[in-house]
Write a protein that holds these residues in place. Structure first.
Motif, PDB file in Angstrom:
ATOM      1  N   ASN A 168       2.605 -17.804  -4.265  1.00  0.00           N
ATOM      2  CA  ASN A 168       1.122 -17.506  -2.675  1.00  0.00           C
ATOM      3  C   ASN A 168       2.196 -16.323  -2.213  1.00  0.00           C
ATOM      4  O   ASN A 168       2.506 -16.264  -0.593  1.00  0.00           O
ATOM      5  CB  ASN A 168       0.670 -18.380  -1.867  1.00  0.00           C
ATOM      6  CG  ASN A 168       0.149 -19.596  -2.250  1.00  0.00           C
ATOM      7  OD1 ASN A 168       0.868 -20.172  -3.497  1.00  0.00           O
ATOM      8  ND2 ASN A 168      -0.068 -20.694  -1.350  1.00  0.00           N
ATOM      9  N   MET A 195       5.630 -25.672   7.838  1.00  0.00           N
ATOM     10  CA  MET A 195       6.482 -25.102   7.170  1.00  0.00           C
ATOM     11  C   MET A 195       5.985 -25.704   5.367  1.00  0.00           C
ATOM     12  O   MET A 195       6.466 -24.625   4.414  1.00  0.00           O
ATOM     13  CB  MET A 195       7.333 -26.375   7.148  1.00  0.00           C
ATOM     14  CG  MET A 195       8.658 -26.125   8.832  1.00  0.00           C
ATOM     15  SD  MET A 195       9.488 -27.684   8.088  1.00  0.00           S
ATOM     16  CE  MET A 195      10.750 -27.271  10.107  1.00  0.00           C
ATOM     17  N   TRP A 196       5.339 -26.774   4.631  1.00  0.00           N
ATOM     18  CA  TRP A 196       5.459 -27.346   3.795  1.00  0.00           C
ATOM     19  C   TRP A 196       3.828 -26.347   3.041  1.00  0.00           C
ATOM     20  O   TRP A 196       3.853 -26.167   1.589  1.00  0.00           O
ATOM     21  CB  TRP A 196       5.704 -28.349   3.299  1.00  0.00           C
ATOM     22  CG  TRP A 196       6.864 -28.797   4.007  1.00  0.00           C
ATOM     23  CD1 TRP A 196       6.925 -29.565   5.167  1.00  0.00           C
ATOM     24  CD2 TRP A 196       8.184 -29.283   3.325  1.00  0.00           C
ATOM     25  NE1 TRP A 196       8.592 -29.610   5.057  1.00  0.00           N
ATOM     26  CE2 TRP A 196       9.086 -29.484   3.942  1.00  0.00           C
ATOM     27  CE3 TRP A 196       8.316 -28.235   1.597  1.00  0.00           C
ATOM     28  CZ2 TRP A 196      10.802 -29.740   3.021  1.00  0.00           C
ATOM     29  CZ3 TRP A 196       9.757 -28.673   1.662  1.00  0.00           C
ATOM     30  CH2 TRP A 196      11.018 -28.751   2.025  1.00  0.00           C
ATOM     31  N   LEU A 197       3.433 -27.065   3.625  1.00  0.00           N
ATOM     32  CA  LEU A 197       1.333 -26.209   3.214  1.00  0.00           C
ATOM     33  C   LEU A 197       0.773 -25.502   3.987  1.00  0.00           C
ATOM     34  O   LEU A 197       1.251 -24.613   5.090  1.00  0.00           O
ATOM     35  CB  LEU A 197       0.818 -27.807   3.645  1.00  0.00           C
ATOM     36  CG  LEU A 197       1.439 -29.469   3.559  1.00  0.00           C
ATOM     37  CD1 LEU A 197       1.226 -30.060   3.927  1.00  0.00           C
ATOM     38  CD2 LEU A 197       1.120 -29.447   2.090  1.00  0.00           C
ATOM     39  N   GLU A 198      -0.024 -25.076   3.281  1.00  0.00           N
ATOM     40  CA  GLU A 198      -0.955 -24.246   3.430  1.00  0.00           C
ATOM     41  C   GLU A 198      -2.148 -24.501   4.288  1.00  0.00           C
ATOM     42  O   GLU A 198      -2.348 -25.778   4.212  1.00  0.00           O
ATOM     43  CB  GLU A 198      -1.542 -23.122   2.158  1.00  0.00           C
ATOM     44  CG  GLU A 198      -0.893 -23.057   1.077  1.00  0.00           C
ATOM     45  CD  GLU A 198       0.475 -21.739   1.883  1.00  0.00           C
ATOM     46  OE1 GLU A 198       0.152 -21.230   3.211  1.00  0.00           O
ATOM     47  OE2 GLU A 198       1.767 -22.531   1.353  1.00  0.00           O
ATOM     48  N   SER A 219      -5.326 -24.685   3.589  1.00  0.00           N
ATOM     49  CA  SER A 219      -6.370 -25.429   2.509  1.00  0.00           C
ATOM     50  C   SER A 219      -6.056 -26.683   1.855  1.00  0.00           C
ATOM     51  O   SER A 219      -6.514 -26.679   1.493  1.00  0.00           O
ATOM     52  CB  SER A 219      -6.515 -24.047   2.208  1.00  0.00           C
ATOM     53  OG  SER A 219      -5.797 -23.734   1.644  1.00  0.00           O
ATOM     54  N   ASN A 220      -4.519 -26.452   2.043  1.00  0.00           N
ATOM     55  CA  ASN A 220      -4.249 -28.167   1.815  1.00  0.00           C
ATOM     56  C   ASN A 220      -5.223 -29.213   2.279  1.00  0.00           C
ATOM     57  O   ASN A 220      -4.606 -30.133   1.418  1.00  0.00           O
ATOM     58  CB  ASN A 220      -2.307 -28.407   1.764  1.00  0.00           C
ATOM     59  CG  ASN A 220      -2.387 -27.640   0.660  1.00  0.00           C
ATOM     60  OD1 ASN A 220      -1.252 -26.536   0.934  1.00  0.00           O
ATOM     61  ND2 ASN A 220      -2.772 -27.432  -0.815  1.00  0.00           N
TER      62      ASN A 220
END
Lengths: 199, 126
Positions: free
Chosen positions: A97, A131-134, A136-137
């Motif tokens: 990304n 920290m981990w996810l966008e 849109s997740n």
């Protein structure tokens, strides 16, 4: 005959029998817990998944090698993934990304969830998730973007929906109740449901 | 009554913990929809290994993997074309798809799914 003797012994000593059996169960529990602590990560060749005869087995990284230096936890992978990032032990990349870059976590508001009574309130921290996810997740397919509109329920979570899509599969399992239900009603940190006024 | 209940709870907990322990690492995924049918070992995907190096959103994005276990029909053709695992396993970011045994490393006969947790039964979105 033997069955009769056992039955009579049980009738005369039922409390003792139950106490001993309960203690035995408790000891097994302790033994399992200490065993797990001493040997947190099974070697790949003994994990019941990898083929010990496979040519890749000696080349792949062992879990104890990869996870052993991270802050410890008692559940899941036995490491605290959030601390591992916030303490700088690991810096997971977003190479796919590039538009996102490797940005520091976004400062999204925490959400106080307080609809049902007896458990402590849930303070959802956006920051440790971004920290981990966008975005849109999770949004909008799993959680509505509007606070209070997602109808979050433990039944669904335990069934692998909502938070349970990750918590119970890759993130710490929902058996660790107080990790999410962390804010007692009436405490200093308790706020009305909605976006908590915290940085 | 109360004592019986407590005892049963203790016993149940004991029994649960005595059940044959799964040693797979939390979050390991077995992919075996087509591997063994084509004469290869099943694929073991270790979430922990990837999480040490990449964010979740790196792979779980619009071009990549849906989160629901079993909802991704991963095949070698697409990997070689740079989709799914091939987004990184291209000899640039990680080892390339010609190193079969690195990923096809599972015991024969494994059934697919995510290990050591409840299934992700959710809506299968990103």
């Amino acid at each position: 005959m033997n069955a009769l003797i056992v039955k009579r012994f049980y009738m005369n000593n039922w409390f003792f029998v139950r106490w001993v059996l309960g203690l035995a169960a408790f000891m097994m529990l302790l033994a399992d817990a200490s065993g797990a602590a001493a040997n947190a990560w099974a070697p790949l060749a003994k994990d019941d998944l990898h083929d010990p005869k496979g040519p890749g087995i000696t080349l792949l990284q062992e879990p104890s090698e990869g996870l052993g230096t991270l802050p410890r936890d008692k559940v899941g992978n036995m490491v605290n993934w959030v601390q591992a990032v916030s303490k700088g032990v690991i810096s997971p990349l977003r190479v796919q990304n590039p538009s996102m870059g490797n940005l520091p976590p976004m400062q999204e508001p925490e959400i106080m969830m307080d609809k049902k009574g007896s458990m402590n309130m849930v303070l959802f921290p956006h920051k440790v998730h971004t920290m981990w996810l966008e975005c849109s997740n999770c949004h909008p397919a799993i959680f509505e973007t509007k606070v209070g509109a997602s109808n979050i329920m433990m039944e669904k979570i335990l069934n692998g929906e909502q938070c349970g899509l990750c918590h119970g599969a890759v993130a710490f399992p929902p058996t660790d109740c107080n990790r999410c239900h962390s804010v007692p009603h009436g405490s200093q940190n308790a706020k009305p449901a909605g976006k908590a006024a915290r940085p | 009554m109360c004592i019986i209940k407590r005892w049963l709870i203790a016993l149940a907990l004991g029994m649960a913990l005595l059940a044959p322990a799964a040693h797979a690492e939390y979050g390991d995924v077995v992919l075996n929809k087509i591997a063994e049918k084509n004469g290869m070992r099943p694929v073991i995907f270790p979430h922990w290994f990837h999480r040490l190096r990449f964010t979740c959103g790196n792979c779980h994005n619009e071009n990549g993997f849906k989160m629901k276990a079993g909802s991704n029909n991963v095949n070698m053709g697409e990997i070689i074309d740079g989709k799914f695992c091939g987004m990184c396993h291209n000899n640039q970011i990680a080892w390339g798809p010609e190193r079969c045994d690195m990923c096809h490393s599972g015991k024969p006969g494994l059934s697919g799914g995510i290990l050591r947790g409840n299934e992700t039964l959710g809506p299968g979105s990103m």
